[in-house]
Design an enzyme around this catalytic site. Structure first.
Site, PDB file in Angstrom:
ATOM      1  N   HIS A   1     -11.682   3.096  -3.738  1.00 58.56           N
ATOM      2  CA  HIS A   1     -10.327   3.180  -4.320  1.00 58.56           C
ATOM      3  C   HIS A   1      -9.345   2.214  -3.646  1.00 58.56           C
ATOM      4  O   HIS A   1      -8.264   1.977  -4.182  1.00 58.56           O
ATOM      5  CB  HIS A   1      -9.782   4.625  -4.296  1.00 58.56           C
ATOM      6  CG  HIS A   1      -9.233   5.090  -2.982  1.00 58.56           C
ATOM      7  ND1 HIS A   1      -8.255   6.072  -2.892  1.00 58.56           N
ATOM      8  CD2 HIS A   1      -9.532   4.729  -1.701  1.00 58.56           C
ATOM      9  CE1 HIS A   1      -7.963   6.286  -1.616  1.00 58.56           C
ATOM     10  NE2 HIS A   1      -8.729   5.496  -0.881  1.00 58.56           N
TER      11      HIS A   1
ATOM     12  N   ASP B   1       2.264   1.821  -6.255  1.00 63.96           N
ATOM     13  CA  ASP B   1       1.341   2.387  -5.258  1.00 63.96           C
ATOM     14  C   ASP B   1       1.945   2.242  -3.862  1.00 63.96           C
ATOM     15  O   ASP B   1       2.679   1.290  -3.593  1.00 63.96           O
ATOM     16  CB  ASP B   1       0.024   1.583  -5.332  1.00 63.96           C
ATOM     17  CG  ASP B   1      -1.188   2.325  -4.783  1.00 63.96           C
ATOM     18  OD1 ASP B   1      -1.037   3.110  -3.838  1.00 63.96           O
ATOM     19  OD2 ASP B   1      -2.290   2.087  -5.309  1.00 63.96           O
TER      20      ASP B   1
ATOM     21  N   ASP C   1       0.721   8.304  -5.206  1.00 60.47           N
ATOM     22  CA  ASP C   1       1.104   8.232  -3.787  1.00 60.47           C
ATOM     23  C   ASP C   1       2.129   7.127  -3.529  1.00 60.47           C
ATOM     24  O   ASP C   1       2.626   6.973  -2.406  1.00 60.47           O
ATOM     25  CB  ASP C   1      -0.115   8.153  -2.854  1.00 60.47           C
ATOM     26  CG  ASP C   1      -0.880   6.834  -2.921  1.00 60.47           C
ATOM     27  OD1 ASP C   1      -0.291   5.787  -3.208  1.00 60.47           O
ATOM     28  OD2 ASP C   1      -2.106   6.872  -2.666  1.00 60.47           O
TER      29      ASP C   1
ATOM     30  N   GLU D   1      -4.834   9.511  -8.547  1.00 61.64           N
ATOM     31  CA  GLU D   1      -4.762  10.035  -7.176  1.00 61.64           C
ATOM     32  C   GLU D   1      -4.124  11.418  -7.045  1.00 61.64           C
ATOM     33  O   GLU D   1      -3.925  11.899  -5.932  1.00 61.64           O
ATOM     34  CB  GLU D   1      -4.087   9.036  -6.209  1.00 61.64           C
ATOM     35  CG  GLU D   1      -4.866   7.729  -6.014  1.00 61.64           C
ATOM     36  CD  GLU D   1      -6.098   7.855  -5.096  1.00 61.64           C
ATOM     37  OE1 GLU D   1      -6.214   8.853  -4.359  1.00 61.64           O
ATOM     38  OE2 GLU D   1      -6.954   6.953  -5.148  1.00 61.64           O
TER      39      GLU D   1
ATOM     40  N   HIS E   1      -0.174   1.716  -1.575  1.00 66.66           N
ATOM     41  CA  HIS E   1      -1.231   0.864  -1.026  1.00 66.66           C
ATOM     42  C   HIS E   1      -1.445  -0.376  -1.886  1.00 66.66           C
ATOM     43  O   HIS E   1      -1.094  -0.381  -3.068  1.00 66.66           O
ATOM     44  CB  HIS E   1      -2.550   1.660  -0.950  1.00 66.66           C
ATOM     45  CG  HIS E   1      -2.398   2.982  -0.249  1.00 66.66           C
ATOM     46  ND1 HIS E   1      -2.184   4.150  -0.935  1.00 66.66           N
ATOM     47  CD2 HIS E   1      -2.378   3.289   1.075  1.00 66.66           C
ATOM     48  CE1 HIS E   1      -2.055   5.144  -0.059  1.00 66.66           C
ATOM     49  NE2 HIS E   1      -2.165   4.650   1.158  1.00 66.66           N
TER      50      HIS E   1
ATOM     51  N   HIS F   1      -8.229   6.021  -7.451  1.00 67.96           N
ATOM     52  CA  HIS F   1      -7.845   4.727  -8.018  1.00 67.96           C
ATOM     53  C   HIS F   1      -9.032   3.802  -8.309  1.00 67.96           C
ATOM     54  O   HIS F   1      -8.849   2.750  -8.934  1.00 67.96           O
ATOM     55  CB  HIS F   1      -6.812   4.027  -7.115  1.00 67.96           C
ATOM     56  CG  HIS F   1      -5.737   3.335  -7.888  1.00 67.96           C
ATOM     57  ND1 HIS F   1      -4.485   3.055  -7.350  1.00 67.96           N
ATOM     58  CD2 HIS F   1      -5.706   2.856  -9.160  1.00 67.96           C
ATOM     59  CE1 HIS F   1      -3.753   2.436  -8.267  1.00 67.96           C
ATOM     60  NE2 HIS F   1      -4.461   2.296  -9.361  1.00 67.96           N
TER      61      HIS F   1
ATOM     62  N   ASP G   1      -4.566  -1.778  -2.383  1.00 65.86           N
ATOM     63  CA  ASP G   1      -5.858  -1.633  -3.072  1.00 65.86           C
ATOM     64  C   ASP G   1      -6.510  -2.972  -3.387  1.00 65.86           C
ATOM     65  O   ASP G   1      -7.104  -3.180  -4.448  1.00 65.86           O
ATOM     66  CB  ASP G   1      -5.696  -0.783  -4.356  1.00 65.86           C
ATOM     67  CG  ASP G   1      -5.324   0.666  -4.041  1.00 65.86           C
ATOM     68  OD1 ASP G   1      -5.406   1.055  -2.862  1.00 65.86           O
ATOM     69  OD2 ASP G   1      -4.944   1.399  -4.968  1.00 65.86           O
TER      70      ASP G   1
ATOM     71  N   ASP H   1      -0.280   4.831  -9.207  1.00 67.10           N
ATOM     72  CA  ASP H   1      -0.837   5.707  -8.173  1.00 67.10           C
ATOM     73  C   ASP H   1       0.307   6.602  -7.707  1.00 67.10           C
ATOM     74  O   ASP H   1       1.331   6.109  -7.219  1.00 67.10           O
ATOM     75  CB  ASP H   1      -1.364   4.829  -7.033  1.00 67.10           C
ATOM     76  CG  ASP H   1      -2.042   5.621  -5.925  1.00 67.10           C
ATOM     77  OD1 ASP H   1      -1.669   6.789  -5.700  1.00 67.10           O
ATOM     78  OD2 ASP H   1      -2.931   5.037  -5.271  1.00 67.10           O
TER      79      ASP H   1
HETATM   80  N1  ARG Z   1      -6.102   0.691   2.369  1.00 63.79           N
HETATM   81  C1  ARG Z   1      -6.830   1.896   2.614  1.00 63.79           C
HETATM   82  C2  ARG Z   1      -8.321   1.692   2.346  1.00 63.79           C
HETATM   83  O1  ARG Z   1      -8.743   0.652   1.913  1.00 63.79           O
HETATM   84  C3  ARG Z   1      -6.296   3.031   1.775  1.00 63.79           C
HETATM   85  C4  ARG Z   1      -6.407   2.807   0.292  1.00 63.79           C
HETATM   86  C5  ARG Z   1      -5.747   3.892  -0.467  1.00 63.79           C
HETATM   87  N2  ARG Z   1      -5.892   3.661  -1.880  1.00 63.79           N
HETATM   88  C6  ARG Z   1      -5.480   4.509  -2.816  1.00 63.79           C
HETATM   89  N3  ARG Z   1      -5.761   4.175  -4.066  1.00 63.79           N
HETATM   90  N4  ARG Z   1      -4.851   5.617  -2.532  1.00 63.79           N
HETATM   91  O2  ARG Z   1      -9.103   2.572   2.561  1.00 63.79           O
HETATM   92 MN    MN Z   2      -3.972   3.131  -5.245  1.00 67.32          MN
HETATM   93 MN    MN Z   3      -2.270   4.641  -3.052  1.00 67.20          MN
END
Ligand code: ARG
Ligand code: MN
Ligand code: MN
Length: 303
Positions: free
Chosen positions: A128, A111, A216, A259, A113, A88, A115, A214
């Site tokens: 990411h 997502d 995920d 991702e 997350h 990402h 991010d 994303d």
């Molecule tokens: N919040 C976690 C981090 O800053 C996970 C981030 C996951 N991001 C993603 N694009 N899958 O490391």
């Molecule tokens: Mn993401």
């Molecule tokens: Mn994610």
């Protein structure tokens, strides 16, 4: 690109999607697809001492500038940019390439997350986890200056869908900025059509909407081929529906799918699902000549 996180393999996603027949699947219903090929991006990491809070910063900056230049050219030529990640962190370049073309760009961030970490809040140092903070003007100075003037997305022009794994620093930032957020639970509770309707209403004043998808965000039982899985995600079916509804709205002006990690995939299941998602988003119609009578589907674009 895979250097925005810890697992090698997300860089192989575009090749895996091509091998899974993405182009053929899309051209079956839309003849106007151009594959511009891969953007040259470093494969080896370069983690310098003192950069543990922004890992692989230099190669990510170089890649982001390339992505920004490419996306900018696509929009300038009046075409729809569809960017295939990669992790990402590529969103930093995508948004930098888009921003000059809009006065009030909106973002749908689909997502698990948020991010929206900065070097000060990141638990991992993985870039990411930072692209949305960068898009709002918070983060490492060198990331903020990608594409020249820098990206400044207004907090009210962002909507999250599917989030469920938020770090403490991110939660505080989201709260302070009052960013609109629909969790995976909200999707289950209210239904995807209501979520998409409210999302588009929230972004009604925007002159363009970027979809940053994303994969995920979808439940890892359906999409095992991701580097940072989070349980309890949005279903595959609801995600297809979300993309069909967005396509029918004609409101989205650019998109990226990120991702996918084919190395972590199980028997190509996630890769095939991403082909389905992209096809749904670009308007693949129900097969077998089934005629719809419901009011849902808008007039087919003759193009
Ligand atoms: N919040 C976690 C981090 O800053 C996970 C981030 C996951 N991001 C993603 N694009 N899958 O490391
Ligand atoms: Mn993401
Ligand atoms: Mn994610």
């Amino acid at each position: 690109m895979w250097l925005g996180q810890a697992c090698y393999g997300a860089n192989l996603a575009p090749a895996a999607l091509r091998a899974a027949g993405l182009q053929k699947r899309l051209t079956a219903f839309n003849q106007d697809i151009i594959d511009l090929g891969d953007i040259p991006i470093a494969v080896a990491g370069q983690c310098e001492a003192g950069e543990q809070q922004v890992k692989n910063l230099q190669p990510i900056i170089a890649a982001s500038n390339e992505i920004a230049r490419c996306v900018d050219r696509i929009v300038a030529s009046d075409r729809f940019p569809l960017v295939l990640g990669g992790d990402h962190s590529i969103a930093i370049g995508t948004l930098a390439g888009l921003i000059g073309h809009y006065d009030n760009l909106g973002i749908i961030w689909y997502d698990a997350h948020a991010d929206i970490n900065t070097p000060a809040t990141t638990p991992s140092g993985n870039i990411h986890g930072m692209p949305l903070a960068v898009a709002m003007g918070s983060g490492h100075a060198e990331l903020l200056s990608i594409g020249g003037a820098g990206v400044r997305i207004k907090p009210e022009n962002i909507v999250y869908i599917g989030v469920r794994d938020i770090d403490p620093g991110e939660a505080a930032f989201i709260d302070e900025q009052q960013i609109k957020l629909y969790t995976a639970e909200d999707v289950g509770r209210w239904g995807m059509p209501a979520i998409i309707e409210q999302t588009l209403a929230h972004l009604a004043a925007c002159d363009g909407i970027h979809l940053s998808f994303d994969i995920d965000g979808i439940d890892p039982l359906a999409m095992p081929g991701v580097g940072t899985p989070a349980a309890g995600g949005v279903s595959y079916r609801d995600s297809i529906l979300a993309l069909q509804l967005l396509e029918q709205s004609r409101a989205v002006t650019s998109a990226e799918f990120v991702e996918l990690n084919p190395v972590l995939d199980k028997d190509g299941q996630t890769t095939r699902a991403v082909v389905d998602l992209i096809a749904a988003f670009l308007g693949e119609f129900t097969p077998c000549g089934l005629q719809r009578t419901a009011a849902g589907r808008q007039e087919q674009d003759p193009a």
